[in-house]
Design an enzyme around this catalytic site. Structure first.
Site, short mmCIF file in Angstrom:
data_model
loop_
_atom_site.label_atom_id
_atom_site.label_comp_id
_atom_site.label_asym_id
_atom_site.label_seq_id
_atom_site.Cartn_x
_atom_site.Cartn_y
_atom_site.Cartn_z
N ASP A 187 0.85 -1.27 -0.03
CA ASP A 187 0.05 -0.08 -0.18
C ASP A 187 1.01 1.18 0.01
OD1 ASP A 187 -2.31 1.67 -0.11
OD2 ASP A 187 -3.12 0.62 1.66
N CYS A 188 0.46 2.29 -0.40
CA CYS A 188 1.13 3.63 -0.48
C CYS A 188 1.85 4.07 0.44
CB CYS A 188 0.42 4.52 -1.38
SG CYS A 188 -0.32 3.89 -2.95
#
Length: 700
Positions: A238-239
């Site tokens: 995830d970012c």
């Protein structure tokens, strides 16, 4: 191109790269390697309910609304339309040299986390609270996105792996503790199905830790994924989740150690910037060339499977830009919106007759709101139709429509220089001047959604309770007090306590976030152009249920969702009315499928959803309530009778022990068939009791 051939080509290409070049390709914004003819590529794209954030695209209902369709065939067609538009966009903009974010062919969708707690702001991105429903819909979406051609039409991504569903404010440092039983029974089934049955090309790790390990470097989760399930695609963080290792989780001392932990665990692609430290970790001897190469090969395998490397191209290269937001795709969006809306109450007021309803008052902060149409992770539509506009268009020349905003969505006044409640008097005046009132309330992505960068909201998108904002509760009270026939229209993506409306309003229609043109379909349902047929993919609780429910940070499933909740809900999972009345006439079943005889005894045509639930009558390991094990949408004309065959999920005949092992159930089950769950509240709301049959056996 099969995976083996794509992998061989990837290995040959990666072998020509330097270590530095290989490391550069593990970033989401991978740079070009011109000497090898490799163009720049941005892996980050979104397709939750339409191509998102990259310009014009068809806007479909939010994911939770598409879950309410209980229609995996339609969802698969929608996903095919989305990936077709993605190809069209990619084909067009890449010719112009545009390799920017949101223009690639890797769709970071679907979100198959379980909507376990009604306070979670991102719950409307999911397919609801049931593992089987989520699995079925997720599989359909992945297959629709990826297609069955020689190459992938787009690459789907199952996220967020795993045990992730809030709180948003703590996601970067939170440790989600889950028992082995809850993991196998609740949190992992959808991911397993998408890997082993749908062939999803990518899996995204979650921000949080699960049982002490950060999800983007979890040995337990990776063993499940690549060991037990045989996942061969690529894994993406995830970012900026990798930097959480050292900044928030404190499981590493700095970025080079975080890179090392993630790479060695099998995180191939970094959404974020931490993988800029790969070469520092390599030079320090913390990771090997083999570690970097392994990840790089997986990523280039995906690019070859997409047909975007090499000279031969893809069968999708000729898809023209004109398919974007085309009539065919907008027709799918219209069908989805019609199927998604859930009729929660109707004392006979609906459907309305535009020739007989006289003056119609449309009131409420979401009545003319575009934001309430689209949810989050949305694209840009070529046209928007709000509920007010849909009603005005459908009734033009047939009745008078009055309008008042009524109140601000979440604040105490619309104009900042005015006194609190500055639109209430106008709303009451409109109600008094009307023969029928449409009161449009709810939320939008500013009140329930994801934590934003530099989020200053106290709850970062989650809800503190299940109540409408105070301004809307006051508006509801004042309008209902006028005493006119009133339809409450709720535009929201999660459980809201509508007990006041349930008690005093004549009808309640839940529209979710119905897509950019959804106001037209809402109007069509209100005026009987179609019959509502959506079903709740989540339980709607009374707000007081939160006092008994485990804490938001407690990931144990006891007391949560329809499978484990022991109280009385406001509206149960699987519930939804129509303008017709359908009955189950007979039920026959074996361990593979049920044959359900149904009849529409009403005066109008309608869709219905035949729902199957199974309860293990003896095993103490089984959930206390019957669980969804099959569903089938069917169209029934007025007076029509049909036999519907509904396959039964074989896992429903198993139970999960405390060690997380799935084992045969007790051998004695009750199978229920109806148009909702076999619970007391559904019987009260529908006046119908589910049909039931006993099933026995000794093996699975």
């Amino acid at each position: 191109m099969d995976r083996q051939k794509a992998r061989e080509r990837a290995e040959a290409l990666v072998a020509q790269m330097t270590v530095e070049e290989r490391a550069s390709q593990l970033r989401f914004d991978a740079p070009a390697i011109e000497r090898l003819g490799i163009p720049a590529y941005n892996w980050w794209n979104e397709a939750l309910h339409g191509l998102a954030r990259g310009g014009t695209a068809t806007s479909f209902p939010q994911a939770i609304g598409m879950a309410a369709m209980f229609d995996d065939a339609l969802l698969g067609n929608i996903a095919e339309a989305i990936s077709t538009e993605a190809r069209a966009k990619y084909n067009a903009v890449s010719k112009e040299g545009d390799r920017d974010i949101y223009h690639g062919l890797n769709m970071w969708s679907p979100n198959i986390n379980l909507f376990r707690d009604p306070r979670w702001g991102r719950g409307h991105e999911t397919y609801g609270e049931d593992p089987y429903l989520t699995s079925r819909l997720g599989k359909a979406f992945v297959k629709g996105l990826q297609g069955d051609g020689e190459t992938l039409r787009a690459a789907a991504c199952a996220k967020h792996f795993a045990v992730h569903s809030g709180p948003e404010s703590q996601r970067h440092h939170f440790n989600a503790v889950s028992s082995k039983k809850d993991l196998e029974e609740t949190y992992l089934p959808a991911f397993k199905a998408l890997v082993t049955e749908a062939g999803v090309e990518a899996v995204m790790g979650a921000y949080n830790r699960t049982n002490g390990e950060p999800c983007c470097a979890s040995s337990m989760l990776m063993q499940k994924l690549r060991g037990e399930w045989g996942f061969e695609g690529h894994f993406v963080s995830d970012c900026w989740a990798i930097k959480d290792f050292h900044e928030n989780h404190k499981v590493t001392s700095g970025p080079t150690e975080s890179v090392t932990k993630a790479l060695k665990a099998g995180c191939d692609l970094n959404c974020g910037c931490t993988y800029q430290h790969i070469m520092a970790a390599f030079d320090a001897g913390m990771i090997t060339e083999e570690d970097i190469t392994r990840c790089c090969v997986r990523l280039f395998t995906t690019r070859f499977l997409l047909g975007i490397l090499g000279d031969e191209g893809s069968e999708y290269d000729s898809i023209p830009y004109a398919v974007i937001d085309c009539d065919e795709h907008r027709a799918l969006a219209r069908q989805a919106a019609l199927e998604a809306c859930v009729l929660l109450k109707n004392d006979g007021l609906l459907p309305l007759d535009p020739d007989k309803c006289g003056t119609l008052g449309v009131i409420g902060p979401n009545a003319n709101s575009r934001s309430a149409l689209i949810g989050n992770y949305h694209g840009t539509a070529s046209r928007y139709v709000t509920v007010l506009e849909g009603v005005q268009d459908l009734t033009a020349g047939r009745c008078r429509v009055l309008y008042s905003e009524g109140c601000a969505l979440g604040k105490d006044r619309v104009e900042h220089l005015a006194q609190p409640g500055d639109r209430l008097a106008e709303a009451v005046a409109v109600a008094k001047a009307s023969d029928t009132v449409l009161l449009v309330l709810g939320l939008d992505e500013t009140l329930e959604g994801e934590e934003d960068d530099n989020d200053t909201r106290e709850l970062c998108g989650d809800k503190a309770d299940l109540l409408l904002p105070e301004s809307q509760r006051l508006l509801l009270e004042r309008v209902l007090a006028v005493g006119k026939p009133t339809v409450v229209i709720l535009m929201a993506g999660s459980s809201i306590d509508l007990s006041a409306a349930q008690e005093k309003a004549d009808a309640i229609l839940l529209t979710w976030y119905p897509g950019a043109g959804g106001g037209r379909e809402v109007a069509e349902l209100l005026f009987g152009k179609a019959s509502p047929s959506g079903k709740l993919p989540v339980t709607f609780y009374y707000n007081t249920a939160l006092e008994e429910m485990p804490a938001f940070t407690d990931y144990a499933m006891r007391g949560r969702t329809y499978r484990y909740y022991g109280g009385e809900p406001l509206y149960p999972f699987g519930y939804g009315l129509s303008y017709a009345r359908c009955e189950v006439l007979g039920l026959e079943a074996d361990r593979e499928a049920a044959s359900v005889r149904v009849r529409n005894t009403g005066a109008v045509d309608t869709d219905e959803v035949v729902e199957l639930y199974l309860h293990d009558e003896r095993s103490p390991l089984a959930p206390p309530n019957p669980i969804l094990c099959g569903f089938q949408r069917v169209h029934l004309k007025a007076g029509e009778e049909a036999a519907v065959r509904v396959p039964i999920n074989s896992d429903a005949f198993t139970v999960v022990d405390d060690d997380g092992k799935r084992i045969p159930g007790s051998g004695k089950w009750t199978l229920y068939a109806g148009f909702g769950a076999p619970d007391k509240r559904t019987e009260e709301l529908t006046g119908r009791k589910a049909a039931a049959v006993s099933l026995e056996g000794t093996s699975v």
